[in-house]
Design a protein around this motif. Structure first.
Motif, PDB file in Angstrom:
ATOM      1  N   GLY A   1     -32.634   6.980  -3.743  1.00 39.74           N
ATOM      2  CA  GLY A   1     -32.635   6.483  -5.107  1.00 39.74           C
ATOM      3  C   GLY A   1     -31.354   5.734  -5.444  1.00 39.74           C
ATOM      4  N   GLN A   2     -30.773   5.097  -4.431  1.00 39.79           N
ATOM      5  CA  GLN A   2     -29.560   4.282  -4.566  1.00 39.79           C
ATOM      6  C   GLN A   2     -28.371   5.063  -5.124  1.00 39.79           C
ATOM      7  OE1 GLN A   2     -30.420   0.366  -6.340  1.00 39.79           O
ATOM      8  NE2 GLN A   2     -31.027  -0.271  -4.283  1.00 39.79           N
ATOM      9  N   ARG A   3     -28.341   6.346  -4.815  1.00 37.79           N
ATOM     10  CA  ARG A   3     -27.191   7.174  -5.158  1.00 37.79           C
ATOM     11  C   ARG A   3     -26.789   7.968  -3.919  1.00 37.79           C
ATOM     12  NH1 ARG A   3     -26.762   7.853 -10.777  1.00 37.79           N
ATOM     13  NH2 ARG A   3     -24.756   8.858 -10.322  1.00 37.79           N
ATOM     14  N   ASP A   4     -25.646   8.667  -4.011  1.00 41.34           N
ATOM     15  CA  ASP A   4     -25.179   9.422  -2.849  1.00 41.34           C
ATOM     16  C   ASP A   4     -26.106  10.577  -2.498  1.00 41.34           C
ATOM     17  OD1 ASP A   4     -22.969   7.895  -2.240  1.00 41.34           O
ATOM     18  OD2 ASP A   4     -21.628   9.043  -3.526  1.00 41.34           O
ATOM     19  N   THR A   5     -26.742  11.173  -3.501  1.00 40.34           N
ATOM     20  CA  THR A   5     -27.642  12.293  -3.251  1.00 40.34           C
ATOM     21  C   THR A   5     -28.978  12.063  -3.939  1.00 40.34           C
ATOM     22  OG1 THR A   5     -27.070  13.633  -5.195  1.00 40.34           O
ATOM     23  CG2 THR A   5     -25.637  13.841  -3.249  1.00 40.34           C
ATOM     24  N   ALA A   6     -29.998  12.728  -3.411  1.00 42.59           N
ATOM     25  CA  ALA A   6     -31.327  12.606  -4.000  1.00 42.59           C
ATOM     26  C   ALA A   6     -31.379  13.191  -5.413  1.00 42.59           C
ATOM     27  CB  ALA A   6     -32.352  13.301  -3.108  1.00 42.59           C
ATOM     28  N   LEU A   7     -30.584  14.234  -5.669  1.00 43.53           N
ATOM     29  CA  LEU A   7     -30.550  14.779  -7.028  1.00 43.53           C
ATOM     30  C   LEU A   7     -30.030  13.749  -8.012  1.00 43.53           C
ATOM     31  CD1 LEU A   7     -29.374  18.516  -6.836  1.00 43.53           C
ATOM     32  CD2 LEU A   7     -31.509  17.627  -7.783  1.00 43.53           C
ATOM     33  N   GLU A   8     -28.963  13.048  -7.634  1.00 45.83           N
ATOM     34  CA  GLU A   8     -28.427  12.009  -8.505  1.00 45.83           C
ATOM     35  C   GLU A   8     -29.406  10.855  -8.661  1.00 45.83           C
ATOM     36  OE1 GLU A   8     -23.705  11.840  -7.845  1.00 45.83           O
ATOM     37  OE2 GLU A   8     -24.863  11.598  -6.004  1.00 45.83           O
ATOM     38  N   GLY A   9     -30.149  10.552  -7.605  1.00 47.17           N
ATOM     39  CA  GLY A   9     -31.084   9.433  -7.632  1.00 47.17           C
ATOM     40  C   GLY A   9     -32.502   9.812  -7.973  1.00 47.17           C
ATOM     41  N   ALA A  10     -32.711  11.020  -8.498  1.00 48.10           N
ATOM     42  CA  ALA A  10     -34.072  11.537  -8.698  1.00 48.10           C
ATOM     43  C   ALA A  10     -34.906  10.664  -9.636  1.00 48.10           C
ATOM     44  CB  ALA A  10     -34.017  12.971  -9.220  1.00 48.10           C
ATOM     45  N   ASP A  11     -34.309  10.145 -10.689  1.00 48.19           N
ATOM     46  CA  ASP A  11     -35.089   9.326 -11.635  1.00 48.19           C
ATOM     47  C   ASP A  11     -35.620   8.069 -10.965  1.00 48.19           C
ATOM     48  OD1 ASP A  11     -34.649  11.168 -13.645  1.00 48.19           O
ATOM     49  OD2 ASP A  11     -33.023  10.032 -14.601  1.00 48.19           O
ATOM     50  N   LEU A  12     -34.761   7.389 -10.199  1.00 46.99           N
ATOM     51  CA  LEU A  12     -35.228   6.190  -9.503  1.00 46.99           C
ATOM     52  C   LEU A  12     -36.237   6.550  -8.422  1.00 46.99           C
ATOM     53  CD1 LEU A  12     -35.246   3.195  -8.919  1.00 46.99           C
ATOM     54  CD2 LEU A  12     -33.165   3.482  -7.543  1.00 46.99           C
ATOM     55  N   LEU A  13     -36.009   7.658  -7.702  1.00 47.87           N
ATOM     56  CA  LEU A  13     -36.982   8.078  -6.694  1.00 47.87           C
ATOM     57  C   LEU A  13     -38.360   8.279  -7.321  1.00 47.87           C
ATOM     58  CD1 LEU A  13     -34.936  10.592  -4.514  1.00 47.87           C
ATOM     59  CD2 LEU A  13     -36.053   8.512  -3.695  1.00 47.87           C
ATOM     60  N   ALA A  14     -38.409   8.925  -8.474  1.00 44.88           N
ATOM     61  CA  ALA A  14     -39.686   9.134  -9.154  1.00 44.88           C
ATOM     62  C   ALA A  14     -40.319   7.801  -9.551  1.00 44.88           C
ATOM     63  CB  ALA A  14     -39.482  10.012 -10.380  1.00 44.88           C
ATOM     64  N   ASP A  15     -39.493   6.863 -10.028  1.00 43.08           N
ATOM     65  CA  ASP A  15     -40.005   5.537 -10.378  1.00 43.08           C
ATOM     66  C   ASP A  15     -40.559   4.822  -9.152  1.00 43.08           C
ATOM     67  OD1 ASP A  15     -39.274   5.897 -13.019  1.00 43.08           O
ATOM     68  OD2 ASP A  15     -37.404   4.741 -12.860  1.00 43.08           O
ATOM     69  N   LEU A  16     -39.865   4.950  -8.028  1.00 46.15           N
ATOM     70  CA  LEU A  16     -40.313   4.293  -6.799  1.00 46.15           C
ATOM     71  C   LEU A  16     -41.620   4.882  -6.298  1.00 46.15           C
ATOM     72  CD1 LEU A  16     -36.859   4.008  -4.985  1.00 46.15           C
ATOM     73  CD2 LEU A  16     -38.216   2.098  -5.879  1.00 46.15           C
ATOM     74  N   VAL A  17     -41.772   6.204  -6.414  1.00 45.19           N
ATOM     75  CA  VAL A  17     -43.032   6.842  -6.014  1.00 45.19           C
ATOM     76  C   VAL A  17     -44.184   6.273  -6.840  1.00 45.19           C
ATOM     77  CG1 VAL A  17     -44.310   9.019  -6.030  1.00 45.19           C
ATOM     78  CG2 VAL A  17     -41.978   8.955  -5.127  1.00 45.19           C
ATOM     79  N   ARG A  18     -43.962   6.115  -8.142  1.00 44.38           N
ATOM     80  CA  ARG A  18     -45.009   5.562  -9.008  1.00 44.38           C
ATOM     81  C   ARG A  18     -45.290   4.099  -8.654  1.00 44.38           C
ATOM     82  NH1 ARG A  18     -42.512   9.151 -12.771  1.00 44.38           N
ATOM     83  NH2 ARG A  18     -40.940   7.584 -13.328  1.00 44.38           N
ATOM     84  N   GLN A  19     -44.237   3.323  -8.430  1.00 45.78           N
ATOM     85  CA  GLN A  19     -44.411   1.913  -8.086  1.00 45.78           C
ATOM     86  C   GLN A  19     -45.125   1.757  -6.749  1.00 45.78           C
ATOM     87  OE1 GLN A  19     -40.733  -0.292  -7.795  1.00 45.78           O
ATOM     88  NE2 GLN A  19     -41.706  -2.085  -6.885  1.00 45.78           N
ATOM     89  N   ALA A  20     -44.789   2.614  -5.802  1.00 44.05           N
ATOM     90  CA  ALA A  20     -45.350   2.502  -4.454  1.00 44.05           C
ATOM     91  C   ALA A  20     -46.837   2.789  -4.422  1.00 44.05           C
ATOM     92  CB  ALA A  20     -44.616   3.452  -3.514  1.00 44.05           C
ATOM     93  N   GLY A  21     -47.279   3.786  -5.202  1.00 43.45           N
ATOM     94  CA  GLY A  21     -48.674   4.190  -5.129  1.00 43.45           C
ATOM     95  C   GLY A  21     -49.050   4.533  -3.699  1.00 43.45           C
ATOM     96  N   ASP A  22     -50.148   3.964  -3.241  1.00 43.74           N
ATOM     97  CA  ASP A  22     -50.554   4.202  -1.850  1.00 43.74           C
ATOM     98  C   ASP A  22     -50.250   3.002  -0.970  1.00 43.74           C
ATOM     99  OD1 ASP A  22     -52.425   2.392  -2.739  1.00 43.74           O
ATOM    100  OD2 ASP A  22     -54.173   3.659  -2.334  1.00 43.74           O
ATOM    101  N   ARG A  23     -49.337   2.122  -1.437  1.00 48.42           N
ATOM    102  CA  ARG A  23     -49.024   0.904  -0.685  1.00 48.42           C
ATOM    103  C   ARG A  23     -47.910   1.106   0.332  1.00 48.42           C
ATOM    104  NH1 ARG A  23     -47.460  -3.526  -4.748  1.00 48.42           N
ATOM    105  NH2 ARG A  23     -46.229  -1.807  -5.611  1.00 48.42           N
ATOM    106  N   ILE A  24     -47.003   2.036   0.082  1.00 45.56           N
ATOM    107  CA  ILE A  24     -45.878   2.308   0.965  1.00 45.56           C
ATOM    108  C   ILE A  24     -45.427   3.734   0.684  1.00 45.56           C
ATOM    109  CG2 ILE A  24     -44.134   1.421  -0.642  1.00 45.56           C
ATOM    110  CD1 ILE A  24     -42.628   0.256   1.787  1.00 45.56           C
ATOM    111  N   ILE A  25     -44.904   4.421   1.685  1.00 41.64           N
ATOM    112  CA  ILE A  25     -44.459   5.808   1.527  1.00 41.64           C
ATOM    113  C   ILE A  25     -42.979   5.829   1.166  1.00 41.64           C
ATOM    114  CG2 ILE A  25     -44.070   8.004   2.734  1.00 41.64           C
ATOM    115  CD1 ILE A  25     -46.464   7.200   4.558  1.00 41.64           C
TER     116      ILE A  25
END
Length: 254
Positions: free
Chosen positions: A157-181
């Motif tokens: 999520g473009q941060r040092d840790t996944a906890l810090e980047g959790a919001d972007l990670l969640a956004d990326l999961v939504r954006q990705a859908g079933d197109r990319i993991i």
């Protein structure tokens, strides 16, 4: 286990250095391994002797990083040609996948090179590594990777840790859908991995569970080092911690 056999979620990938790391990860219950050399530099391409031995000993799929050096992800033409050659050779050897990443100087995905590398990989799984985390616009970068026919992206999520980047990670999961993991990573351990999964919804998670162990060398020369200023580095090895891998997997699936 083949790539088509889906384990209980989240799928767990362990980043390892060399054969001993792969063996420790698979013994601890990992679903997949990212095989690297020189994790001190973030991982570079392992030798083909290492890859061939891994093919003989692995009971789980492994993906091989194709990265000619440490440092940035802006490669010279000669470096890029070597990456293409490595991807083609790995495809011929029959590994499960490759892990790649090329950026343009302006911080965007180099779509021409990534597309060519993905094409060279043929039927192999293709992952973009954390070069993605160095892009200027993650939303744009994800769409670029989809256009390049990359199958997954490793990101904190473009941060040092996944906890810090959790919001972007969640956004990326939504954006990705079933197109990319979206393969979530970044400082994952038994204390935080379940929280990261809950906050982000990632279906695949990646971590390196490492510890330093003393060298078994009895003779030690205190007057010379093989690089850098840390003279003790020649007598300290970094290994994959099988117990920590197992504990983190258990925490992720609790």
């Amino acid at each position: 286990m083949t790539e088509t056999e889906r384990p209980r979620l989240p799928l767990i990938e362990i980043c390892v250095e060399g054969i001993d790391g792969l063996l420790a990860a698979q013994a601890a219950g990992a679903d997949r391994v990212e095989l690297c050399a020189s994790l001190v530099e973030g991982g570079i391409t392992p030798s083909f002797g290492t890859v061939r031995t891994a093919l003989e000993l692995a009971t789980i799929p492994f993906h091989v990083i194709v990265r000619p050096r440490g440092g940035d992800f802006l490669y010279s033409e000669a470096e890029y040609r070597s990456m293409l050659a490595d991807v083609r050779a790995l495809a011929e050897l029959g590994v499960a996948g490759v892990v790649i990443g090329c950026l343009a100087a302006d911080g965007t995905i180099d779509e021409q090179r990534m597309s060519e590398l993905a094409q060279a990989a043929g039927s192999l799984n293709v992952t973009c590594h954390r070069a993605f985390d160095m892009t200027r616009d993650p939303t744009e970068a994800l769409e670029s990777l989809i256009r390049c026919k990359v199958g997954r992206v490793l990101t904190s999520g473009q941060r040092d840790t996944a906890l810090e980047g959790a919001d972007l990670l969640a956004d990326l999961v939504r954006q990705a859908g079933d197109r990319i993991i979206i393969l979530g990573c970044g400082g994952l351990d038994p204390q935080n991995i379940a929280e990261v999964r809950r906050k982000t919804g990632v279906s695949e998670m990646h971590f390196a569970a490492l510890r330093d162990v003393p060298s078994a060398m009895r003779y030690r020369n205190p007057k010379v080092g093989m690089g850098g200023t840390d003279l003790d580095r020649e007598y300290r090895n970094t290994v994959t911690d099988e117990v920590l891998v197992a504990a983190t997997i258990a925490a992720a699936r609790a």
